[in-house]
Design an enzyme around this catalytic site. Sequence first.
Site, PDB file in Angstrom:
ATOM      1  N   LYS A 175     -33.461  -4.620  27.824  1.00 47.29           N
ATOM      2  CA  LYS A 175     -34.298  -4.258  28.214  1.00 47.29           C
ATOM      3  C   LYS A 175     -34.666  -2.792  27.939  1.00 47.29           C
ATOM      4  O   LYS A 175     -33.041  -2.626  27.121  1.00 47.29           O
ATOM      5  CB  LYS A 175     -34.828  -3.211  30.270  1.00 47.29           C
ATOM      6  N   HIS A 294     -38.809 -19.454  29.534  1.00 43.78           N
ATOM      7  CA  HIS A 294     -39.606 -18.826  30.624  1.00 43.78           C
ATOM      8  C   HIS A 294     -40.793 -19.368  31.378  1.00 43.78           C
ATOM      9  O   HIS A 294     -40.932 -20.118  30.011  1.00 43.78           O
ATOM     10  CB  HIS A 294     -39.369 -17.487  29.533  1.00 43.78           C
TER      11      HIS A 294
END
Length: 485
Positions: A175, A294
């Site tokens: 992140k 994902h």
Amino acid sequence: MSPQTETKASVGFKAGVKDYKLTYYTPEYETKDTDILAAFRVTPQPGVPPEEAGAAVAAESSTGTWTTVWTDGLTSLDRYKGRCYGIEPVPGEDNQYIAYVAYPLDLFEEGSVTNMFTSIVGNVFGFKALRALRLEDLRIPTAYVKTFEGPPHGIQVERDKLNKYGRPLLGCTIKPKLGLSAKNYGRACYECLRGGLDFTKDDENVNSQPFMRWRDRFLFCAEAIYKAQAETGEIKGHYLNATAGTCEEMLKRAVFARELGVPIVMHDYLTGGFTANTSLSHYCRDNGLLLHIHRAMHAVIDRQKNHGMHFRVLAKALRMSGGDHIHSGTVVGKLEGEREITLGFVDLLRDDFIEKDRSRGIYFTQDWVSLPGVLPVASGGIHVWHMPALTEIFGDDSVLQFGGGTLGHPWGNAPGAVANRVALEACVQARNEGRDLATEGNEIIREATKWSPELAAACEVWKEIKFEFQAMDTLDTDKDKDKKR
């Protein structure tokens, strides 16, 4: 057309519209071992009987159309049609039913999830006679399972490649997910890996944007992997997202990852599509790459309880299409996931044989025969205080992925990774000693903070963080009985 010709052409054929249930509702049908079985949650429009609604689903997802056609006489409908063989009301709902449909195996192309879904969850979901429709579960017969290669490697082969046993694997999503340069991104990966994580990860929407092109990211992440491996003596990996706008570009990125010698790549299987995913899975199998999956976009499909498709179906489809990891919810974090339902499809991902168990949302017994298993990935809003629960819920064959729970550490990325690794090792040791993680979890973590200042700092930061929202995906119960309790 002459009267004589017209008479001959119309023999055995009566044009017009007839009720679906006359042809496709067959409660006396005995299912075959080779049938694909489906459980649909059906909400009929007012005035439509449930038997007609269930038959309409069977018809429109197999051989039927809105009217009788003369070419029906050129094939054997009894051989190829779907059959609604059972209807049951949903407890606690006034106008919802579970319709069970059996499909003959010959309706589907071998080894193609794309073709299977095009029929079973195709145009029928827009059918006007239905207010809503949801596919709850599928039974994939062993004859069809054997036409798929499945995961590139599977759980045991992955552990052997990584030389890591007896504990869950640890990961971290880098992140901020967008905006970092490739060099800074690689540095963040390195700090996490040297701190004790097994993997770092591209976020699902990191592909090849102007601020960070894919080739630069791959190079800096590979450098981070090799440097961390040299320092720690452990095998490390980063999920390099190969998802792209075309299959050709996706495979080009996977080829480059293989040339760099990294152990794993990644794909967004729903936005990328099942055809692309199966192609990438075959490449990874042939070239020794692990494949992380994902599930971006899944909530568009599975979040609503009365329409769409349950994630357990998407999980089965992924095991067939191919992937070594897939995100599966956390039960305890910020993302959707009720405990019994989540454990139900986690078993469908990992185990060879799963018995029917409606208490966990499993409608059919599923035999995967020799198809390799998939590691479930717990990710989303989790931190060190969740470690005992995650270890107890998911067991060793899982990946526990802490993004903000690593990078949000007040001392930096490496101390955040240390905190997570120490918490995990403490929980695994306590479990192996016979302690109950469910009841003693917080005490186990507090004891570990005495010899890990990094863990102590993490515990202080996240001691008040909770995500107390009710799950949307819940088991069916009788609402009137629940009120009386």
